[in-house]
Design an enzyme around this catalytic site. Sequence first.
Site, PDB file in Angstrom:
ATOM      1  N   ARG A  11     -18.211 126.327 -46.714  1.00  0.00           N
ATOM      2  CA  ARG A  11     -18.517 126.091 -45.490  1.00  0.00           C
ATOM      3  C   ARG A  11     -20.022 125.950 -45.323  1.00  0.00           C
ATOM      4  NH1 ARG A  11     -15.904 128.152 -39.826  1.00  0.00           N
ATOM      5  NH2 ARG A  11     -14.376 126.508 -40.503  1.00  0.00           N
ATOM      6  N   HIS A  44     -14.334 118.119 -41.210  1.00  0.00           N
ATOM      7  CA  HIS A  44     -13.491 119.208 -41.406  1.00  0.00           C
ATOM      8  C   HIS A  44     -12.088 118.788 -41.811  1.00  0.00           C
ATOM      9  CE1 HIS A  44     -12.472 123.374 -41.113  1.00  0.00           C
ATOM     10  NE2 HIS A  44     -12.475 123.536 -39.572  1.00  0.00           N
ATOM     11  N   GLN A  56      -8.893 121.285 -41.376  1.00  0.00           N
ATOM     12  CA  GLN A  56      -8.572 121.602 -40.189  1.00  0.00           C
ATOM     13  C   GLN A  56      -7.548 120.186 -39.881  1.00  0.00           C
ATOM     14  OE1 GLN A  56      -9.421 123.785 -37.401  1.00  0.00           O
ATOM     15  NE2 GLN A  56      -7.485 122.686 -36.712  1.00  0.00           N
ATOM     16  N   ASP A  83     -12.739 119.844 -28.530  1.00  0.00           N
ATOM     17  CA  ASP A  83     -13.511 120.881 -29.293  1.00  0.00           C
ATOM     18  C   ASP A  83     -14.609 121.313 -28.687  1.00  0.00           C
ATOM     19  OD1 ASP A  83     -14.295 122.656 -31.684  1.00  0.00           O
ATOM     20  OD2 ASP A  83     -15.089 121.173 -32.769  1.00  0.00           O
ATOM     21  N   CYS A 106      -9.223 122.952 -32.143  1.00  0.00           N
ATOM     22  CA  CYS A 106      -9.091 123.584 -33.510  1.00  0.00           C
ATOM     23  C   CYS A 106      -9.617 125.017 -33.150  1.00  0.00           C
ATOM     24  CB  CYS A 106     -10.331 122.833 -34.166  1.00  0.00           C
ATOM     25  SG  CYS A 106     -11.800 122.786 -33.804  1.00  0.00           S
ATOM     26  N   ARG A 111      -2.823 126.046 -40.212  1.00  0.00           N
ATOM     27  CA  ARG A 111      -4.037 125.921 -41.179  1.00  0.00           C
ATOM     28  C   ARG A 111      -3.512 126.831 -42.392  1.00  0.00           C
ATOM     29  NH1 ARG A 111      -9.411 125.688 -39.808  1.00  0.00           N
ATOM     30  NH2 ARG A 111      -9.436 125.548 -41.891  1.00  0.00           N
TER      31      ARG A 111
HETATM   32  N1   CP Z   1     -11.028 125.965 -36.698  1.00  0.00           N
HETATM   33  C1   CP Z   1     -11.763 126.763 -37.768  1.00  0.00           C
HETATM   34  O1   CP Z   1     -12.185 126.162 -38.772  1.00  0.00           O
HETATM   35  O2   CP Z   1     -11.744 128.151 -37.321  1.00  0.00           O
HETATM   36  P1   CP Z   1     -12.729 129.158 -38.091  1.00  0.00           P
HETATM   37  O3   CP Z   1     -14.362 128.720 -37.607  1.00  0.00           O
HETATM   38  O4   CP Z   1     -12.502 130.360 -37.467  1.00  0.00           O
HETATM   39  O5   CP Z   1     -12.583 128.972 -39.749  1.00  0.00           O
HETATM   40  N1  NVA Z   2     -17.184 121.686 -34.158  1.00  0.00           N
HETATM   41  C1  NVA Z   2     -16.972 123.171 -34.500  1.00  0.00           C
HETATM   42  C2  NVA Z   2     -15.683 123.527 -35.152  1.00  0.00           C
HETATM   43  C3  NVA Z   2     -15.505 124.969 -35.598  1.00  0.00           C
HETATM   44  C4  NVA Z   2     -14.213 125.205 -36.217  1.00  0.00           C
HETATM   45  C5  NVA Z   2     -18.144 123.608 -35.194  1.00  0.00           C
HETATM   46  O1  NVA Z   2     -18.685 122.820 -36.105  1.00  0.00           O
HETATM   47  O2  NVA Z   2     -18.749 124.678 -34.799  1.00  0.00           O
END
Ligand code: CP
Ligand code: NVA
Length: 307
Positions: A102, A129, A132, A220, A260, A288
């Site tokens: 990540r 993502h 997701q 989101d 999400c 997930r």
């Molecule tokens: N939706 C998602 O990726 O959540 P987290 O940031 O908790 O991993």
């Molecule tokens: N768009 C959000 C998604 C988190 C899972 C971010 O990037 O923070």
Amino acid sequence: MKHLLSISDLTRDELFEILKLAEKLKEERYRGIVTDYLKNKSLAMIFELPSTRTRVSFEVAMSDLGGHALYLGWNELQLGRGEPIKDTARVLSRYVHAIMLRVRDHSTIEEFARYSSIPVINGLSNLEHPCQVIADLLTIYEYRGDFRDVTLAWVGDGNNVCNSLILASALTGMRMIVSTPENYEPDSGIMQKARELGGEIIFERDPVKAVGEADVIYTDVWTSMGQEGEKEERLTAFKGYQISDELLSRSKDDVVVMHCLPAHRGEEITDEVIEGKHSIVFDQAENRLHAQKAILLKLIGKENEVY
Ligand code: CP
Ligand code: NVA
């Protein structure tokens, strides 16, 4: 050997194979079947940003499949002290069987993948993502039975999740309406790719019109990780794009609402909607886990053992 940096790294067939596999693995878990498809396999998980769902679902997925996951915070690795990405990628490739990252910048995971000799999985970047949206597709399939006759309205920021959904809709044949304020549209390179894949993506500035035709409404956060400094201007720009009972009253009676998570209740979505009868956000979050398992099996090359 395959990486999953973008959802479009998968062919249509591969995507549907993963979804089928996820369904099967979900059923196996519900029936309490103990499996060891990934026995003696290890997954490294590098996090430059926080996570609840991605971290826990990948970790439990590996454990359910008889394998092992290592949580590695960016700053606890020598990466945090400046060890080059290319060295880290080659070293970890000698120890584990797949690496999930990540990252803030998509270019970081691209560089990592260039030097990795094992599969690299995008657990969120500023651009996409993909894990997701694989869980999201599984959820949409469970609620709607197909993708071809489904219209998904994205309301809010044209962010990483939106980008991956656009590509996913092009791959699955799902119709997508994107409703964002001006200057918060999805990435233009992603739109181009979606068009090349034959996607039907419609822009509709007015969220009321966008939800009118929707079978699925998806939103989101307005301020993603790394954009905290823009929070105030974003709160202003996104006024009118909140998913509220009032907006839902302009949609179909059986519309489902997805997010999400994590959500900022009171900003992009109200507390009432998340807790209300249209919300499927916790089924989506559960998926997930099942989706990660299918992704891992596919990329590590063990999917055939499930059948
Ligand atoms: N939706 C998602 O990726 O959540 P987290 O940031 O908790 O991993
Ligand atoms: N768009 C959000 C998604 C988190 C899972 C971010 O990037 O923070």
